[in-house]
Design a protein around this motif. Structure first.
Motif, PDB file in Angstrom:
ATOM      1  N   ILE A  89       1.023  -1.335   0.077  1.00  0.00           N
ATOM      2  CA  ILE A  89       0.005   0.015   0.049  1.00  0.00           C
ATOM      3  C   ILE A  89       0.884   1.271  -0.128  1.00  0.00           C
ATOM      4  CG2 ILE A  89      -1.977  -1.085   1.231  1.00  0.00           C
ATOM      5  CD1 ILE A  89      -1.012   0.243   3.829  1.00  0.00           C
ATOM      6  N   THR A  90       0.178   2.574  -0.593  1.00  0.00           N
ATOM      7  CA  THR A  90       0.933   3.618  -0.294  1.00  0.00           C
ATOM      8  C   THR A  90       0.670   4.262   0.760  1.00  0.00           C
ATOM      9  OG1 THR A  90       0.794   3.674  -2.918  1.00  0.00           O
ATOM     10  CG2 THR A  90       1.290   5.639  -1.728  1.00  0.00           C
ATOM     11  N   HIS A  91       1.565   4.848   1.606  1.00  0.00           N
ATOM     12  CA  HIS A  91       1.379   5.021   2.956  1.00  0.00           C
ATOM     13  C   HIS A  91       1.293   6.757   2.669  1.00  0.00           C
ATOM     14  CE1 HIS A  91       3.263   1.849   5.571  1.00  0.00           C
ATOM     15  NE2 HIS A  91       2.519   1.638   4.652  1.00  0.00           N
ATOM     16  N   LYS A  92       0.170   7.169   2.811  1.00  0.00           N
ATOM     17  CA  LYS A  92      -0.289   8.601   2.601  1.00  0.00           C
ATOM     18  C   LYS A  92      -0.019   9.394   4.087  1.00  0.00           C
ATOM     19  CE  LYS A  92      -3.799   7.680  -0.935  1.00  0.00           C
ATOM     20  NZ  LYS A  92      -5.138   7.843  -1.089  1.00  0.00           N
ATOM     21  N   ASP A  93       0.092  10.596   4.032  1.00  0.00           N
ATOM     22  CA  ASP A  93       0.238  11.269   5.193  1.00  0.00           C
ATOM     23  C   ASP A  93      -0.744  11.057   6.317  1.00  0.00           C
ATOM     24  OD1 ASP A  93       1.271  13.199   7.055  1.00  0.00           O
ATOM     25  OD2 ASP A  93       0.101  14.714   6.306  1.00  0.00           O
ATOM     26  N   GLU A  94      -0.173  10.827   7.502  1.00  0.00           N
ATOM     27  CA  GLU A  94      -1.557  10.355   8.540  1.00  0.00           C
ATOM     28  C   GLU A  94      -2.057  11.463   9.314  1.00  0.00           C
ATOM     29  OE1 GLU A  94       2.578   9.551  10.446  1.00  0.00           O
ATOM     30  OE2 GLU A  94       1.867   9.327   8.402  1.00  0.00           O
ATOM     31  N   SER A  95      -1.470  12.679   9.161  1.00  0.00           N
ATOM     32  CA  SER A  95      -1.608  13.875   9.965  1.00  0.00           C
ATOM     33  C   SER A  95      -3.285  14.307   9.812  1.00  0.00           C
ATOM     34  CB  SER A  95      -0.920  15.236   9.437  1.00  0.00           C
ATOM     35  OG  SER A  95      -1.208  16.345  10.310  1.00  0.00           O
ATOM     36  N   GLY A  96      -3.831  14.273  11.070  1.00  0.00           N
ATOM     37  CA  GLY A  96      -5.165  14.603  11.202  1.00  0.00           C
ATOM     38  C   GLY A  96      -6.179  13.472  11.148  1.00  0.00           C
ATOM     39  N   ARG A  97      -5.418  12.260  10.707  1.00  0.00           N
ATOM     40  CA  ARG A  97      -6.419  11.184  10.573  1.00  0.00           C
ATOM     41  C   ARG A  97      -6.141   9.998  11.488  1.00  0.00           C
ATOM     42  NH1 ARG A  97      -5.979   8.315   5.856  1.00  0.00           N
ATOM     43  NH2 ARG A  97      -3.562   8.870   5.690  1.00  0.00           N
ATOM     44  N   PHE A  98      -4.623   9.508  11.770  1.00  0.00           N
ATOM     45  CA  PHE A  98      -4.405   8.718  12.834  1.00  0.00           C
ATOM     46  C   PHE A  98      -2.875   8.785  13.118  1.00  0.00           C
ATOM     47  CE2 PHE A  98      -3.441   6.990   8.666  1.00  0.00           C
ATOM     48  CZ  PHE A  98      -2.171   6.568   8.778  1.00  0.00           C
ATOM     49  N   ILE A  99      -2.685   8.160  14.343  1.00  0.00           N
ATOM     50  CA  ILE A  99      -1.286   8.067  14.870  1.00  0.00           C
ATOM     51  C   ILE A  99      -0.959   6.605  14.981  1.00  0.00           C
ATOM     52  CG2 ILE A  99       0.446   8.529  16.525  1.00  0.00           C
ATOM     53  CD1 ILE A  99      -1.209  10.936  17.611  1.00  0.00           C
ATOM     54  N   PRO A 100       0.067   5.999  13.836  1.00  0.00           N
ATOM     55  CA  PRO A 100       0.410   4.806  13.895  1.00  0.00           C
ATOM     56  C   PRO A 100       1.012   4.294  15.538  1.00  0.00           C
ATOM     57  CG  PRO A 100       2.113   5.909  12.719  1.00  0.00           C
ATOM     58  CD  PRO A 100       0.824   6.734  13.235  1.00  0.00           C
ATOM     59  N   ILE A 101       1.053   3.050  15.548  1.00  0.00           N
ATOM     60  CA  ILE A 101       1.721   2.605  16.755  1.00  0.00           C
ATOM     61  C   ILE A 101       3.231   2.941  17.015  1.00  0.00           C
ATOM     62  CG2 ILE A 101       2.481   0.162  17.912  1.00  0.00           C
ATOM     63  CD1 ILE A 101       0.382  -1.222  16.185  1.00  0.00           C
ATOM     64  N   SER A 102       3.349   3.404  18.181  1.00  0.00           N
ATOM     65  CA  SER A 102       4.514   4.238  18.386  1.00  0.00           C
ATOM     66  C   SER A 102       4.736   3.924  19.858  1.00  0.00           C
ATOM     67  CB  SER A 102       4.374   5.762  18.356  1.00  0.00           C
ATOM     68  OG  SER A 102       3.886   5.967  17.242  1.00  0.00           O
ATOM     69  N   VAL A 103       6.244   3.916  20.321  1.00  0.00           N
ATOM     70  CA  VAL A 103       6.747   3.746  21.524  1.00  0.00           C
ATOM     71  C   VAL A 103       7.226   4.987  22.030  1.00  0.00           C
ATOM     72  CG1 VAL A 103       8.497   2.689  22.666  1.00  0.00           C
ATOM     73  CG2 VAL A 103       7.564   1.386  21.002  1.00  0.00           C
ATOM     74  N   ILE A 104       6.628   5.170  23.289  1.00  0.00           N
ATOM     75  CA  ILE A 104       7.201   6.646  23.888  1.00  0.00           C
ATOM     76  C   ILE A 104       7.965   6.261  25.174  1.00  0.00           C
ATOM     77  CG2 ILE A 104       6.483   8.540  25.309  1.00  0.00           C
ATOM     78  CD1 ILE A 104       3.969   8.667  23.450  1.00  0.00           C
ATOM     79  N   SER A 105       9.236   6.364  25.093  1.00  0.00           N
ATOM     80  CA  SER A 105      10.009   6.173  26.378  1.00  0.00           C
ATOM     81  C   SER A 105      10.616   7.617  27.097  1.00  0.00           C
ATOM     82  CB  SER A 105      11.284   5.358  26.002  1.00  0.00           C
ATOM     83  OG  SER A 105      10.747   4.203  25.359  1.00  0.00           O
ATOM     84  N   THR A 106      10.740   8.589  26.445  1.00  0.00           N
ATOM     85  CA  THR A 106      11.358   9.764  26.788  1.00  0.00           C
ATOM     86  C   THR A 106      10.312  10.932  26.727  1.00  0.00           C
ATOM     87  OG1 THR A 106      11.914  10.543  24.456  1.00  0.00           O
ATOM     88  CG2 THR A 106      13.421   8.830  25.789  1.00  0.00           C
ATOM     89  N   GLN A 108      10.889  13.596  24.985  1.00  0.00           N
ATOM     90  CA  GLN A 108      10.724  14.259  23.947  1.00  0.00           C
ATOM     91  C   GLN A 108       9.920  13.532  22.846  1.00  0.00           C
ATOM     92  OE1 GLN A 108      13.702  13.484  25.617  1.00  0.00           O
ATOM     93  NE2 GLN A 108      14.295  15.473  26.116  1.00  0.00           N
ATOM     94  N   GLU A 109       9.480  12.204  23.201  1.00  0.00           N
ATOM     95  CA  GLU A 109       8.673  11.314  22.486  1.00  0.00           C
ATOM     96  C   GLU A 109       7.471  11.495  22.666  1.00  0.00           C
ATOM     97  OE1 GLU A 109      11.743   7.390  21.390  1.00  0.00           O
ATOM     98  OE2 GLU A 109      10.319   7.561  23.152  1.00  0.00           O
ATOM     99  N   GLN A 110       7.248  11.946  24.131  1.00  0.00           N
ATOM    100  CA  GLN A 110       5.666  12.171  24.374  1.00  0.00           C
ATOM    101  C   GLN A 110       5.443  13.524  23.852  1.00  0.00           C
ATOM    102  OE1 GLN A 110       5.178  12.412  28.708  1.00  0.00           O
ATOM    103  NE2 GLN A 110       3.672  13.764  28.518  1.00  0.00           N
ATOM    104  N   SER A 111       6.171  14.385  23.888  1.00  0.00           N
ATOM    105  CA  SER A 111       5.989  15.682  23.176  1.00  0.00           C
ATOM    106  C   SER A 111       5.565  15.580  21.775  1.00  0.00           C
ATOM    107  CB  SER A 111       6.997  16.795  23.501  1.00  0.00           C
ATOM    108  OG  SER A 111       7.306  17.009  24.604  1.00  0.00           O
ATOM    109  N   ALA A 112       6.371  14.878  21.311  1.00  0.00           N
ATOM    110  CA  ALA A 112       6.088  14.504  19.688  1.00  0.00           C
ATOM    111  C   ALA A 112       4.690  13.759  19.385  1.00  0.00           C
ATOM    112  CB  ALA A 112       7.127  13.868  18.956  1.00  0.00           C
ATOM    113  N   PHE A 113       4.248  12.748  20.373  1.00  0.00           N
ATOM    114  CA  PHE A 113       3.014  12.173  20.265  1.00  0.00           C
ATOM    115  C   PHE A 113       1.901  13.317  20.556  1.00  0.00           C
ATOM    116  CE2 PHE A 113      -0.496  10.182  22.883  1.00  0.00           C
ATOM    117  CZ  PHE A 113      -1.096   9.514  21.913  1.00  0.00           C
ATOM    118  N   ILE A 114       1.972  13.951  21.418  1.00  0.00           N
ATOM    119  CA  ILE A 114       0.939  15.136  21.812  1.00  0.00           C
ATOM    120  C   ILE A 114       0.693  16.137  20.723  1.00  0.00           C
ATOM    121  CG2 ILE A 114       0.321  17.025  23.284  1.00  0.00           C
ATOM    122  CD1 ILE A 114       0.026  14.102  24.577  1.00  0.00           C
TER     123      ILE A 114
END
Length: 320
Positions: A89-106, A108-114
């Protein structure tokens, strides 16, 4: 371990997912799927990713799913599995639609998720900041108190047709019962979950009202958002599962209760034993007066609950 992806994988049917799950043999994971259609909530995705990380990628497999299984590819589940994705599949921009499975350990990663989550809310800044704050606190709590070396696993999806956002947050840490045991001594997993849902109760301290950094209110806040928006909320840890159900439509302004047992809900303490914690929420983004007044209501109930608990404590008889 064995789990099944059905065509009814939303929070209202989460108990069906649990009934089909076998969490024994944590060193291996196999995922079966409905042969015609699958429908998977982000909460099920992040829990599956957590189980796969525990079993190890080379020990985690999945049956060939139907065409709707392309969603699993786009959300990034196959990166946790030995089974290669059958989809191209062609991966289109997910902005405004979904956030794929992501790991947050820091942080900085938390801020990016928010930051990535804000466009999913499709709300004005003054409204989105409330949800942003609560989700941020919830993720921070998982990172700091689960004692999980894997951090928090998150995913989110916006459903345009129903104007709803669904979020899943999972860890494979010590679980709520152990985190509450030192200071509150709950008898069962569901008792621990209900303590965690009570404002002013924190696993880090016996002090009423928690500490300045953690007043034990993160889960209460997120449950309140779900209740006001007439949506589902779920928390699952150990053998305990608590699910907030929808209140009667005729109730225009539902009350917020400090005691989670007063809310319409379903609770069990016989679920498959999950070594970690899963938090899931659906939030309806339709505008209404109750939702607009949410932050003020939460603050009022929270402050009153802490005040009443302190009064009750001081009224207890003391024997010399």
């Amino acid at each position: 371990m064995k789990i099944h992806f059905s065509n009814q994988g939303m929070l209202r049917n989460f108990e069906n997912f649990l009934e089909s799950a076998d969490l024994s043999k944590p060193s291996e994971l196999h995922i079966s799927t409905n042969s015609k259609w699958i429908n998977v909530h982000p909460a099920i995705l992040v829990m599956t990713a957590a189980l796969a990380r525990k079993a190890g990628r080379l020990n985690s497999t999945i049956d060939t799913p139907p065409k709707s299984g392309a969603y699993l590819d786009r959300m990034g589940l196959y990166s946790y599995l030995k089974t290669p994705s059958p989809f191209s599949i062609t991966h289109k921009d997910e902005s405004g639609r979904f956030i794929p499975i992501s790991v947050i350990s820091t942080p900085q990663e938390q801020s990016a998720f928010i930051s990535d989550m804000i466009p999913l809310l499709h709300l004005p800044e003054e409204k989105s900041r409330v949800i942003k704050y609560v989700i941020g606190e919830l993720v921070r709590n998982v990172i700091e108190h689960s004692l999980s070396s894997d951090g928090a696993i998150v995913a989110a999806q916006y459903y345009k047709k129903s104007n709803r956002i669904s979020i899943g947050i999972c860890d494979s840490g010590i679980g709520i019962w152990k985190s509450m045991q030192e200071n509150w001594h709950p008898a069962t997993d569901i008792d621990a979950i209900k303590l965690a849902l009570t404002p002013g109760i924190s696993g880090t301290t016996r002090q009423e009202g928690g500490t300045d950094d953690n007043a034990g209110a993160g889960l209460f806040f997120i449950k309140s958002i779900a209740k006001i928006s007439r949506s589902y909320f779920l928390i699952y840890s150990g053998k305990g599962e608590y699910k907030l159900t929808k209140h009667d439509r005729r109730t225009k302004t539902p009350r917020l209760y400090a005691d989670p047992t007063r809310d319409p809900h379903r609770e069990i303490n016989t679920a498959p034993d999950f070594q970690g914690t899963l938090v899931a929420i659906d939030i309806s983004l339709d505008n209404n007066e109750a939702f607009d007044a949410l932050l003020e209501m939460i603050s009022l109930v929270y402050d009153n609950a802490i005040r009443e608990r302190k009064r009750a404590k001081y009224r207890e008889p003391r024997f010399i």
